[in-house]
Write an enzyme that holds these catalytic residues in place. Structure first.
Site, PDB file in Angstrom:
ATOM      1  N   THR A   1      44.541  40.017  39.619  1.00 51.87           N
ATOM      2  CA  THR A   1      44.987  40.060  41.027  1.00 51.87           C
ATOM      3  C   THR A   1      44.271  41.222  41.705  1.00 51.87           C
ATOM      4  OG1 THR A   1      46.951  41.305  40.289  1.00 51.87           O
ATOM      5  CG2 THR A   1      47.214  38.942  40.632  1.00 51.87           C
TER       6      THR A   1
ATOM      7  N   GLU B   1      45.779  51.029  40.658  1.00 54.67           N
ATOM      8  CA  GLU B   1      45.251  51.008  42.027  1.00 54.67           C
ATOM      9  C   GLU B   1      44.969  52.426  42.529  1.00 54.67           C
ATOM     10  OE1 GLU B   1      47.940  48.824  44.438  1.00 54.67           O
ATOM     11  OE2 GLU B   1      47.478  46.885  43.518  1.00 54.67           O
TER      12      GLU B   1
ATOM     13  N   THR C   1      54.663  44.545  37.254  1.00 48.72           N
ATOM     14  CA  THR C   1      53.908  43.295  37.451  1.00 48.72           C
ATOM     15  C   THR C   1      52.851  43.086  36.374  1.00 48.72           C
ATOM     16  OG1 THR C   1      52.527  44.512  39.009  1.00 48.72           O
ATOM     17  CG2 THR C   1      54.245  43.139  39.921  1.00 48.72           C
TER      18      THR C   1
ATOM     19  N   LYS D   1      46.977  41.602  32.465  1.00 52.87           N
ATOM     20  CA  LYS D   1      46.618  41.939  33.837  1.00 52.87           C
ATOM     21  C   LYS D   1      47.650  42.926  34.366  1.00 52.87           C
ATOM     22  CE  LYS D   1      48.232  40.586  37.309  1.00 52.87           C
ATOM     23  NZ  LYS D   1      49.313  41.057  38.251  1.00 52.87           N
TER      24      LYS D   1
END
Length: 302
Positions: free
Chosen positions: A36, A160, A73, A62
């Protein structure tokens, strides 16, 4: 002469190599198909044995944002050709997930979906396993942990906006739960993160995060405080005196104590707290003192 026999003999090995490369390519495609906000695929592979039978363990995952136990997530899928029933696999996964996927954090946020699953084809047809504590699973257990840990580290490293990968190690805790509380208190502190991102070692923020972890701490052994106030400050004072050209070795020998303080404090810390880490500060203080003595001798000879 055309090397017909060499070519024919090499074909089986060529096929095996093609299968191996193609197999890795397939797993790479699988890892890339589930990305993603990730910037790179995450996969890990290990080989081991169960009672002498070769076993393969492959895993893909992931995760990049909202990373914090329990996994947020993150999605992870582990596959093995070992013949192990579902209940035992579940117990092995639950055991090994604690110090892998449940021991990472990027932003401290969790989400509604997370999952790490393990699947077995039974193709290896190894000896029957009776319990997840069975000794014949020792090698498999270690390899499974390596696969999960590699995947978990890949997730944390690809967080991120992450520019640093940091491992926090806590020792001498009463139990693993207390150690984890301290680790996550430090890892999730915005002030600690800014210090690390700015490459500014700020021990005060580490101590702050340690204090808010809600873990009972033995204040009679404040190793970090000893490091800062007993070793660092006196050593820094001695170094400043040297830079400023203040001679502390001469008629007024009381100043020698200032230079001996880092060495004495390091020795005391090694004896009282039994911390080998203090040895490095002892050596550092020794070199500072040696430099000061040589500098003063040179000045005297001049």
């Amino acid at each position: 002469i055309f090397p017909e026999k060499k070519i024919i003999d090499a074909i089986p090995n060529l096929i095996d190599n093609v299968k191996y490369v193609q197999n890795k390519y397939v797993w790479m495609k699988a890892a890339m198909g589930m990305l993603t906000t990730d910037t790179k695929p995450k996969l890990s592979m290990e080989e081991c044995k169960i009672a002498g039978t070769p076993i393969k363990i492959y895993g893909v995952a992931k995760g990049s944002g909202m990373i914090h136990p329990d996994m947020a997530t993150t999605l992870g899928f582990v596959f093995t050709d070992a013949k192990i029933n579902g209940n035992i696999l579940k117990q092995l996964l639950k055991k090994n997930i604690q110090n892998t996927f449940n021991a990472i954090s990027c932003d401290g946020d969790t989400s509604t979906n997370d999952m790490v699953s393990i699947f077995s084809t039974g193709y290896a047809n190894n000896k029957d396993v009776k319990s997840y504590k069975d000794k014949i699973l020792n090698d498999f257990d270690k390899s499974l942990n390596i696969v999960l840990k590699n995947l978990a580290k890949s997730v944390a490293a690809d967080g991120e906006g992450a520019s640093k990968f940091v491992t926090i190690k806590v020792e001498k805790c009463k139990n693993e739960n207390d150690a984890k509380k301290i680790c996550f208190s430090i890892a999730n502190s915005p002030l600690v993160k800014t210090a690390i991102a700015g490459e500014d070692p700020n021990w005060g923020r580490i101590i702050m995060a340690l204090g808010k972890a809600k873990v009972k701490i033995n204040l009679n052994k404040p190793f970090i405080l000893v490091l800062i106030y007993v070793v660092l400050f006196p050593g820094l004072a001695a170094f400043i005196c040297w830079i400023k050209g203040i001679s502390l070795i001469g008629p007024n020998r009381s100043g020698v104590f200032l230079h001996l303080m880092p060495i004495l404090s390091a020795l005391m810390a090694m004896i009282i707290f039994k911390e080998k880490f203090m040895l490095y500060h002892l050596l550092g203080a020794f070199f500072i003192l040696s430099g000061i003595i040589l500098s003063n001798r040179k000045s005297t000879n001049a």
